[in-house]
Design a protein around this motif. Structure first.
Motif, PDB file in Angstrom:
ATOM      1  N   TYR A  92      -9.234  -0.883   1.758  1.00  0.00           N
ATOM      2  CA  TYR A  92      -8.517  -0.970   2.205  1.00  0.00           C
ATOM      3  C   TYR A  92      -7.998   1.337   1.530  1.00  0.00           C
TER       4      TYR A  92
ATOM      5  N   ILE B 211       2.071   1.441  -3.394  1.00  0.00           N
ATOM      6  CA  ILE B 211       1.403   2.119  -4.319  1.00  0.00           C
ATOM      7  C   ILE B 211       0.335   3.795  -4.277  1.00  0.00           C
ATOM      8  N   HIS B 212       0.843   4.227  -2.469  1.00  0.00           N
ATOM      9  CA  HIS B 212       0.427   5.603  -2.511  1.00  0.00           C
ATOM     10  C   HIS B 212       1.604   6.634  -2.925  1.00  0.00           C
ATOM     11  N   ARG B 213       2.315   5.983  -3.382  1.00  0.00           N
ATOM     12  CA  ARG B 213       3.910   7.204  -4.030  1.00  0.00           C
ATOM     13  C   ARG B 213       3.939   6.490  -5.124  1.00  0.00           C
ATOM     14  N   SER B 214       3.785   6.377  -5.352  1.00  0.00           N
ATOM     15  CA  SER B 214       3.558   6.405  -7.399  1.00  0.00           C
ATOM     16  C   SER B 214       2.905   7.333  -7.727  1.00  0.00           C
TER      17      SER B 214
ATOM     18  N   LEU C 232       1.045  -1.617  -0.198  1.00  0.00           N
ATOM     19  CA  LEU C 232       0.282   0.000   0.299  1.00  0.00           C
ATOM     20  C   LEU C 232       0.939   1.142   0.385  1.00  0.00           C
ATOM     21  N   ALA C 233       2.119   1.176   0.599  1.00  0.00           N
ATOM     22  CA  ALA C 233       3.157   2.538   0.710  1.00  0.00           C
ATOM     23  C   ALA C 233       3.356   2.395  -0.744  1.00  0.00           C
TER      24      ALA C 233
END
Length: 146
Positions: free
Chosen positions: A145, A124-127, A121-122
């Motif tokens: 999520y 994904i959020h950075r991308s 998830l981290a």
């Protein structure tokens, strides 16, 4: 697809080159070696290639190189191709290993205590953009999520 649109395509990998690398090279893709834990070499590669788009084919590669791409080339669009959610696949594998049946494995969903899920998830959020193939996984990411 990028080549059909007229883009120059480069491929960098920490793995040794093999017959697949040769096939890419034969199709006009520039191949680069990208050794792990060698920031100076990666810096030189980024300066040489100057990518507009960088696609990570799994979240672990985004973990290893995403921050460097952001730092060295902030204008580069960082794309994560999930292919599948590794945390979901890992959870299903664990259910089967523990003796669960297919139905139990298919209905298993990683919870927030899953380290792999949190790492994924981290990433994904950075991308800047995330490619999700499965409608089930897309819905899971949105509804479970957030």
């Amino acid at each position: 697809a990028f080549q059909r649109c007229g883009a120059t395509v480069s491929y960098a990998s920490a793995a040794r080159q093999n017959e697949h690398s040769a096939m890419l090279e034969d199709s006009g893709v520039a191949i680069y070696s990208c050794p792990l834990n060698r920031q100076q070499e990666f810096k030189a590669l980024m300066a040489n290639v100057q990518p507009d788009v960088c696609i990570f084919d799994r979240f672990t590669l985004e973990e290893m190189f995403g921050f460097l791409v952001q730092k060295l080339s902030p204008r580069t669009l960082r794309v994560l191709d999930t292919q599948d959610l590794h945390s979901l696949r890992d959870m299903r594998h664990e259910v089967i290993k523990a003796g669960g049946d297919i139905q139990a494995a298919v209905s298993a969903v990683p919870n927030a205590s899953s380290t792999m899920l949190l790492r994924e998830l981290a990433a994904i959020h950075r991308s800047d953009l995330v490619l999700v193939v499965s409608p089930y996984e897309r819905d899971l990411l949105i509804n479970q999520y957030g």
